[in-house]
Write an enzyme that holds these catalytic residues in place. Structure first.
Site, PDB file in Angstrom:
ATOM      1  CD  GLU A   1      46.126  29.338  -5.539  1.00 20.16           C
ATOM      2  OE1 GLU A   1      47.262  29.002  -5.892  1.00 20.16           O
ATOM      3  OE2 GLU A   1      45.879  29.918  -4.474  1.00 20.16           O
TER       4      GLU A   1
ATOM      5  CE  LYS B   1      62.883  35.099  -4.816  1.00 23.16           C
ATOM      6  NZ  LYS B   1      62.172  36.073  -5.671  1.00 23.16           N
TER       7      LYS B   1
HETATM    8  P1  NAD Z   1      55.304  31.596  -6.687  1.00 24.62           P
HETATM    9  O1  NAD Z   1      55.287  30.294  -6.011  1.00 24.62           O
HETATM   10  O2  NAD Z   1      55.424  31.655  -8.155  1.00 24.62           O
HETATM   11  O3  NAD Z   1      56.500  32.515  -6.156  1.00 24.62           O
HETATM   12  C1  NAD Z   1      56.607  32.883  -4.785  1.00 24.62           C
HETATM   13  C2  NAD Z   1      58.037  33.282  -4.493  1.00 24.62           C
HETATM   14  O4  NAD Z   1      58.881  32.138  -4.607  1.00 24.62           O
HETATM   15  C3  NAD Z   1      58.614  34.331  -5.448  1.00 24.62           C
HETATM   16  O5  NAD Z   1      59.398  35.233  -4.693  1.00 24.62           O
HETATM   17  C4  NAD Z   1      59.489  33.486  -6.363  1.00 24.62           C
HETATM   18  O6  NAD Z   1      60.544  34.193  -6.944  1.00 24.62           O
HETATM   19  C5  NAD Z   1      60.011  32.458  -5.389  1.00 24.62           C
HETATM   20  N1  NAD Z   1      60.522  31.223  -5.998  1.00 24.62           N
HETATM   21  C6  NAD Z   1      60.082  30.593  -7.120  1.00 24.62           C
HETATM   22  N2  NAD Z   1      60.801  29.468  -7.340  1.00 24.62           N
HETATM   23  C7  NAD Z   1      61.703  29.387  -6.344  1.00 24.62           C
HETATM   24  C8  NAD Z   1      62.719  28.452  -6.015  1.00 24.62           C
HETATM   25  N3  NAD Z   1      62.952  27.368  -6.759  1.00 24.62           N
HETATM   26  N4  NAD Z   1      63.475  28.660  -4.907  1.00 24.62           N
HETATM   27  C9  NAD Z   1      63.255  29.740  -4.118  1.00 24.62           C
HETATM   28  N5  NAD Z   1      62.301  30.670  -4.395  1.00 24.62           N
HETATM   29  C10 NAD Z   1      61.524  30.494  -5.481  1.00 24.62           C
HETATM   30  O7  NAD Z   1      53.997  32.310  -6.155  1.00 24.62           O
HETATM   31  P2  NAD Z   1      53.371  33.671  -6.658  1.00 24.62           P
HETATM   32  O8  NAD Z   1      52.841  33.420  -8.029  1.00 24.62           O
HETATM   33  O9  NAD Z   1      54.325  34.784  -6.411  1.00 24.62           O
HETATM   34  O10 NAD Z   1      52.158  33.853  -5.634  1.00 24.62           O
HETATM   35  C11 NAD Z   1      50.928  33.269  -5.829  1.00 24.62           C
HETATM   36  C12 NAD Z   1      50.782  32.020  -4.988  1.00 24.62           C
HETATM   37  O11 NAD Z   1      51.028  32.321  -3.627  1.00 24.62           O
HETATM   38  C13 NAD Z   1      49.392  31.457  -5.031  1.00 24.62           C
HETATM   39  O12 NAD Z   1      49.455  30.055  -5.174  1.00 24.62           O
HETATM   40  C14 NAD Z   1      48.824  31.814  -3.672  1.00 24.62           C
HETATM   41  O13 NAD Z   1      47.803  30.970  -3.218  1.00 24.62           O
HETATM   42  C15 NAD Z   1      50.018  31.742  -2.811  1.00 24.62           C
HETATM   43  N6  NAD Z   1      49.808  32.519  -1.582  1.00 24.62           N
HETATM   44  C16 NAD Z   1      49.626  31.845  -0.408  1.00 24.62           C
HETATM   45  C17 NAD Z   1      49.389  32.557   0.768  1.00 24.62           C
HETATM   46  C18 NAD Z   1      49.163  31.851   2.081  1.00 24.62           C
HETATM   47  O14 NAD Z   1      49.262  32.497   3.107  1.00 24.62           O
HETATM   48  N7  NAD Z   1      48.867  30.565   2.093  1.00 24.62           N
HETATM   49  C19 NAD Z   1      49.340  33.957   0.728  1.00 24.62           C
HETATM   50  C20 NAD Z   1      49.526  34.596  -0.502  1.00 24.62           C
HETATM   51  C21 NAD Z   1      49.770  33.863  -1.649  1.00 24.62           C
END
Ligand code: NAD
Length: 472
Positions: A365, A157
């Site tokens: 963050e 997804k």
């Molecule tokens: P997000 O947490 O908003 O969303 C990430 C994904 O999760 C999306 O596909 C979203 O649709 C899905 N999602 C949201 N709620 C959900 C639920 N209840 N159940 C299942 N799926 C759900 O993150 P974002 O805004 O897309 O990305 C930014 C974040 O990602 C930042 O905090 C960043 O630090 C983190 N990040 C971490 C790494 C790592 O390797 N540690 C790498 C890249 C980004």
């Protein structure tokens, strides 16, 4: 129901995407479970899997321009970086796991006098792969490559904000001839499609990259189903610059570390800790360079900083700037919208000097082009500030003092420590966060451990003595 995805550089809708509801998610997971049980891919030979992974890598390379174009269009990432780094990394992820599965070794115990005991590794089943929007191709491909390399089926997804490049990559993988059902894609919002996927009874594994709050929710849902998870979450990483550092290189890397990828990187060195003796000089140079960063169209090769991914991200940067100033930070650069770019989610890169690590801008963050600089006197103080966060993803250290480097790498509480270098990635080594930055890791052996289950098989060396029941 459908949703729109935008080009962050123009704010134009570039696609309308149908959302997968629980029924569509069910169909994707069922298909994965069915093909897994049939063994078409899950029991394919290592050579067959290697050939397929390499074929996928070559096809990704052949479509590099198209994929880079989509990635840049839908995320605002610089086109040249999408092409040079993100697409290249996607192809390399498939090559890496093709090589890895050809070399992985098992365990055999022969200490027991009566038995030889071997530990087999086998694929687990269906993996749910949930990706963020900041580097969809690079991160999504890592998950897909790892899941299928070890014989699993998977359902990815993508982020509802930036699904386009992953959607095209999944088509390309199908064109390579991967058996239908081994990889499916479902689009939609987290609360709808994501939840349905994570909670599906036939999903065995959940690999998530995204924010910490989302990760907590997903891990809880997965926990109810006793599904294993890896969580790659947020960060607030420290970049410590000691007075012994090569000043110019540390300055270049500090700018890259926080403003690369339009400032939207989990591993951003967003807290820059500078030893007091060099701080004035550093802050002046950092501010001047930040103000000189060329902001603009991500397709223009001269651009250094594109738009952030959404209006909400831009507001977040601007609000954090105002709040930091309110809390006593000194504004050094940025904090507004750039002149001459009326359309698009553009924001000036921010640099502030923070009087303390307690400011919200040092603890939360922000996930945008936002640098906070903090002065320190002693190494002890630097470690206390660096570790004074609920996150623990990565750290950066700049020093030419061997003893100081040795000490810093021991004292910093993060999953990766980079010494005298900006981000570098060794796919063989684990990448994962400490504390609220994650659970588990990605990397060669880390992925093998996650995407396989172990089965212990005991074989007697000679016939075992058996008590004979019912013969008395
Ligand atoms: P997000 O947490 O908003 O969303 C990430 C994904 O999760 C999306 O596909 C979203 O649709 C899905 N999602 C949201 N709620 C959900 C639920 N209840 N159940 C299942 N799926 C759900 O993150 P974002 O805004 O897309 O990305 C930014 C974040 O990602 C930042 O905090 C960043 O630090 C983190 N990040 C971490 C790494 C790592 O390797 N540690 C790498 C890249 C980004």
């Amino acid at each position: 129901m459908s949703f729109s995805v935008l080009n962050p550089a123009t704010e134009e809708v570039v696609a309308e995407i149908a959302e997968a509801d629980a029924c569509a998610v069910d169909a994707a997971v069922e298909a994965g479970a069915k093909v897994f049980a049939a063994g078409t891919w899950s029991r394919a030979s290592v050579e067959q899997r290697q050939d397929m992974l390499r074929k996928i890598a070559r096809l990704i390379e052949a479509h590099a321009d198209e994929l880079a174009d989509l990635e840049s269009l839908n995320t605002g990432l610089l086109l040249r970086e999408a092409r040079r780094r993100h697409v290249a990394r996607a192809a390399r992820n498939f090559d890496f796991f093709a090589d890895y599965i050809g070399q992985s070794v098992g365990e055999l115990y022969q200490q027991h006098p009566g038995f030889l005991t071997m530990v087999l590794r086998e694929p687990v089943g269906v993996a749910a792969l949930i990706a963020p929007w900041n580097a969809p191709l690079a991160l999504g491909s890592m998950k897909i490559a790892a899941a299928i390399a070890f014989g699993n089926s998977c359902v990815i997804k993508p982020s509802e904000q930036a699904p386009l490049a992953i959607m095209r990559m999944v088509e390309i993988i199908a064109e390579a001839g991967l058996a239908p059902g081994v990889l499916s894609l479902v689009n939609g919002r987290g609360a709808v499609t994501g939840e349905a996927l994570v909670r599906h009874r036939l999903v065995d594994l959940v690999s998530f990259t995204g924010g910490t709050a989302t990760g907590r929710r997903i891990a809880s849902a997965a926990g109810e189903g006793l599904k294993a998870v890896t969580m790659e979450l947020g960060g607030k990483s420290a970049n410590i610059i000691f007075e012994s550092a090569d000043f110019d290189r540390a300055l270049d890397a500090a700018l890259l570390g926080v403003f690369d990828n339009n400032g939207q990187q989990c591993l951003a060195g967003s807290r820059i800790l500078v030893q007091r003796s060099i701080a004035d000089r550093f802050i002046e140079a950092f501010a001047a360079r930040t103000k000189a960063i060329r902001i603009g169209d991500p397709r223009d090769p001269a651009t250094e900083l594109g738009p952030v991914a959404s209006a909400a991200q831009r507001e977040r940067v601007l609000e954090h700037y105002a709040r930091a100033i309110d809390e006593g930070a000194i504004g050094l650069a940025g904090g507004g919208r750039p002149a001459g770019l009326p359309r698009g989610f553009y924001v000036e890169p921010v640099a502030v000097e923070a009087p303390s690590n307690d400011l919200a801008a040092c603890q939360e963050e922000i996930f945008g082009p936002f640098a906070t600089i903090i002065r320190f006197d002693t190494a002890e103080e630097a470690y206390a500030i660096a570790n004074g966060t609920r996150f623990g993803l990565v750290s950066y250290v700049w020093s030419r003092d061997a003893a100081q480097i040795a000490e810093a790498q021991e004292r910093l509480e993060s999953g990766v420590v980079w010494i005298n270098t900006p981000v570098a990635r060794e796919l063989r080594a684990p990448f994962g966060g400490f504390k609220e930055s994650g659970v588990g890791a990605e990397g060669g052996r880390a992925c093998e451990a996650f995407y396989t289950r172990q089965k212990t098989v005991m074989t007697p060396r000679r016939p075992v003595a058996l008590e004979r029941l019912g013969t008395a």
